[in-house]
Motif scaffolding. Structure first.
Motif, PDB file in Angstrom:
ATOM      1  N   GLU A 110      24.488  -0.587   7.532  1.00 19.13           N
ATOM      2  CA  GLU A 110      23.707   0.501   7.178  1.00 19.13           C
ATOM      3  C   GLU A 110      22.569   0.453   5.978  1.00 19.13           C
ATOM      4  N   ASP A 111      23.399  -0.099   4.841  1.00 17.06           N
ATOM      5  CA  ASP A 111      22.530  -0.169   3.673  1.00 17.06           C
ATOM      6  C   ASP A 111      21.365  -1.003   3.709  1.00 17.06           C
ATOM      7  N   ARG A 112      21.735  -2.246   4.565  1.00 15.93           N
ATOM      8  CA  ARG A 112      20.737  -3.245   4.718  1.00 15.93           C
ATOM      9  C   ARG A 112      19.501  -2.868   5.562  1.00 15.93           C
ATOM     10  N   ARG A 113      19.850  -1.782   6.515  1.00 13.51           N
ATOM     11  CA  ARG A 113      18.729  -1.103   7.498  1.00 13.51           C
ATOM     12  C   ARG A 113      17.917  -0.347   6.677  1.00 13.51           C
ATOM     13  N   ILE A 114      18.501   0.712   5.736  1.00 10.38           N
ATOM     14  CA  ILE A 114      17.936   1.551   4.845  1.00 10.38           C
ATOM     15  C   ILE A 114      17.067   0.579   3.787  1.00 10.38           C
ATOM     16  N   GLN A 115      17.653  -0.542   3.338  1.00 10.94           N
ATOM     17  CA  GLN A 115      16.752  -1.359   2.529  1.00 10.94           C
ATOM     18  C   GLN A 115      15.340  -1.958   3.124  1.00 10.94           C
ATOM     19  N   ARG A 116      15.590  -2.340   4.188  1.00 11.81           N
ATOM     20  CA  ARG A 116      14.295  -2.726   5.353  1.00 11.81           C
ATOM     21  C   ARG A 116      13.285  -1.754   5.420  1.00 11.81           C
ATOM     22  N   LEU A 117      13.773  -0.492   5.615  1.00 13.75           N
ATOM     23  CA  LEU A 117      13.086   0.579   6.040  1.00 13.75           C
ATOM     24  C   LEU A 117      12.077   1.019   4.726  1.00 13.75           C
ATOM     25  N   GLU A 118      12.851   1.035   3.669  1.00 12.46           N
ATOM     26  CA  GLU A 118      12.312   1.327   2.188  1.00 12.46           C
ATOM     27  C   GLU A 118      11.224   0.250   1.965  1.00 12.46           C
ATOM     28  N   ARG A 119      11.450  -0.984   2.142  1.00 10.41           N
ATOM     29  CA  ARG A 119      10.433  -1.989   2.046  1.00 10.41           C
ATOM     30  C   ARG A 119       9.097  -2.036   2.805  1.00 10.41           C
ATOM     31  N   ARG A 120       9.532  -1.590   4.222  1.00  8.97           N
ATOM     32  CA  ARG A 120       8.293  -1.171   5.088  1.00  8.97           C
ATOM     33  C   ARG A 120       7.592  -0.081   4.639  1.00  8.97           C
ATOM     34  N   LEU A 121       8.176   0.984   4.142  1.00 11.36           N
ATOM     35  CA  LEU A 121       7.455   2.293   3.517  1.00 11.36           C
ATOM     36  C   LEU A 121       6.600   1.878   2.594  1.00 11.36           C
ATOM     37  N   ALA A 122       7.369   0.939   1.443  1.00 15.92           N
ATOM     38  CA  ALA A 122       6.545   0.814   0.330  1.00 15.92           C
ATOM     39  C   ALA A 122       5.220  -0.235   0.763  1.00 15.92           C
ATOM     40  N   GLU A 123       5.472  -1.120   1.705  1.00 18.82           N
ATOM     41  CA  GLU A 123       4.250  -1.999   1.880  1.00 18.82           C
ATOM     42  C   GLU A 123       3.313  -1.129   2.578  1.00 18.82           C
ATOM     43  N   SER A 124       3.548  -0.045   3.408  1.00 22.59           N
ATOM     44  CA  SER A 124       2.773   0.670   3.983  1.00 22.59           C
ATOM     45  C   SER A 124       1.913   1.549   3.044  1.00 22.59           C
ATOM     46  N   GLU A 125       2.489   1.897   2.312  1.00 20.88           N
ATOM     47  CA  GLU A 125       2.009   2.790   1.029  1.00 20.88           C
ATOM     48  C   GLU A 125       0.994   1.826   0.279  1.00 20.88           C
ATOM     49  N   GLU A 126       1.287   0.590  -0.022  1.00 21.66           N
ATOM     50  CA  GLU A 126       0.409  -0.150  -0.601  1.00 21.66           C
ATOM     51  C   GLU A 126      -0.883  -0.458   0.155  1.00 21.66           C
ATOM     52  N   ASP A 127      -0.742  -0.665   1.342  1.00 23.62           N
ATOM     53  CA  ASP A 127      -1.795  -1.079   2.334  1.00 23.62           C
ATOM     54  C   ASP A 127      -2.751   0.008   2.223  1.00 23.62           C
ATOM     55  N   GLY A 128      -1.867   1.473   2.432  1.00 25.49           N
ATOM     56  CA  GLY A 128      -2.943   2.772   2.326  1.00 25.49           C
ATOM     57  C   GLY A 128      -3.515   2.819   0.986  1.00 25.49           C
ATOM     58  N   ALA A 129      -2.939   2.366  -0.049  1.00 24.20           N
ATOM     59  CA  ALA A 129      -3.651   2.654  -1.362  1.00 24.20           C
ATOM     60  C   ALA A 129      -5.012   1.679  -1.506  1.00 24.20           C
ATOM     61  N   GLU A 130      -4.860   0.280  -0.803  1.00 24.63           N
ATOM     62  CA  GLU A 130      -5.782  -0.632  -0.937  1.00 24.63           C
ATOM     63  C   GLU A 130      -7.008  -0.137  -0.193  1.00 24.63           C
ATOM     64  N   GLU A 131      -6.677   0.474   1.126  1.00 24.65           N
ATOM     65  CA  GLU A 131      -7.657   0.803   2.040  1.00 24.65           C
ATOM     66  C   GLU A 131      -8.339   1.833   1.270  1.00 24.65           C
ATOM     67  N   LEU A 132      -7.696   3.016   0.515  1.00 28.82           N
ATOM     68  CA  LEU A 132      -8.413   3.863  -0.185  1.00 28.82           C
ATOM     69  C   LEU A 132      -9.280   3.168  -1.357  1.00 28.82           C
ATOM     70  N   GLU A 133      -8.980   2.504  -1.983  1.00 27.33           N
ATOM     71  CA  GLU A 133      -9.712   1.756  -2.898  1.00 27.33           C
ATOM     72  C   GLU A 133     -10.959   1.051  -2.243  1.00 27.33           C
ATOM     73  N   LYS A 134     -10.736   0.278  -1.240  1.00 25.90           N
ATOM     74  CA  LYS A 134     -11.977  -0.171  -0.461  1.00 25.90           C
ATOM     75  C   LYS A 134     -12.995   0.922  -0.252  1.00 25.90           C
ATOM     76  N   GLU A 135     -12.550   1.968   0.318  1.00 29.40           N
ATOM     77  CA  GLU A 135     -13.315   3.069   0.524  1.00 29.40           C
ATOM     78  C   GLU A 135     -14.258   3.788  -0.422  1.00 29.40           C
ATOM     79  N   ALA A 136     -13.413   3.670  -1.633  1.00 24.11           N
ATOM     80  CA  ALA A 136     -13.891   4.562  -2.727  1.00 24.11           C
ATOM     81  C   ALA A 136     -15.197   3.453  -3.306  1.00 24.11           C
ATOM     82  N   THR A 137     -15.016   2.154  -3.370  1.00 25.20           N
ATOM     83  CA  THR A 137     -15.872   1.240  -3.872  1.00 25.20           C
ATOM     84  C   THR A 137     -17.219   1.284  -3.075  1.00 25.20           C
TER      85      THR A 137
END
Length: 138
Positions: A110-137
């Motif tokens: 269960e700990d490993r599953r939660i770590q994978r989920l947290e990594r996916r969420l962090a990656e999706s947040e980074e992707d969302g932040a990059e898209e916002l930066e592209k739109e702003a520029t």
């Protein structure tokens, strides 16, 4: 009531070493951490009990000369609890050694599953932040 500086340092060292060992992966280190924490708890209770005095029996001394029996009773209870936990952890370590050949505590699935989920969420947040930066520029 004042506490001796030496006793405060000894208590701090016992608790620090005990908690450090408790966070390790080996069951024997965890066991040693529990034992050291038990000794630290007993020393803390005896230190909190105050200076030694007369036996707390009615008619043998003045009440202000008597020791407080409560910390002594709590220390005895802590000794029993530490002993029970020590025997339980020894049984766990022996069982782990006979079944697996080592006493290392493995990660929970269960700990490993939660770590994978947290990594996916962090990656999706980074992707969302990059898209916002592209739109702003643009």
């Amino acid at each position: 009531m004042t506490i001796n500086l030496t006793m405060a340092v000894v208590l701090a060292v016992l608790y620090s070493v005990g908690f450090y060992l408790l966070m390790q992966r080996s069951l024997m280190r965890i066991l040693l951490g529990i034992v050291i924490l038990g000794h630290g708890s007993n020393l803390l209770l005896q230190t909190a009990g105050g200076p030694p005095g007369r036996a707390p029996m009615l008619g043998s001394a003045q009440p202000e000369q008597m020791t407080d029996p409560l910390p002594q009773a709590m220390a005895l209870t802590a000794i029993v609890i530490t002993f029970a936990l020590t025997t339980f952890l020894l049984a766990l370590a022996y069982r782990s050694w006979t079944l697996l050949g080592h006493d290392e505590v493995r990660d929970d699935l269960e700990d490993r599953r939660i770590q994978r989920l947290e990594r996916r969420l962090a990656e999706s947040e980074e992707d969302g932040a990059e898209e916002l930066e592209k739109e702003a520029t643009q």
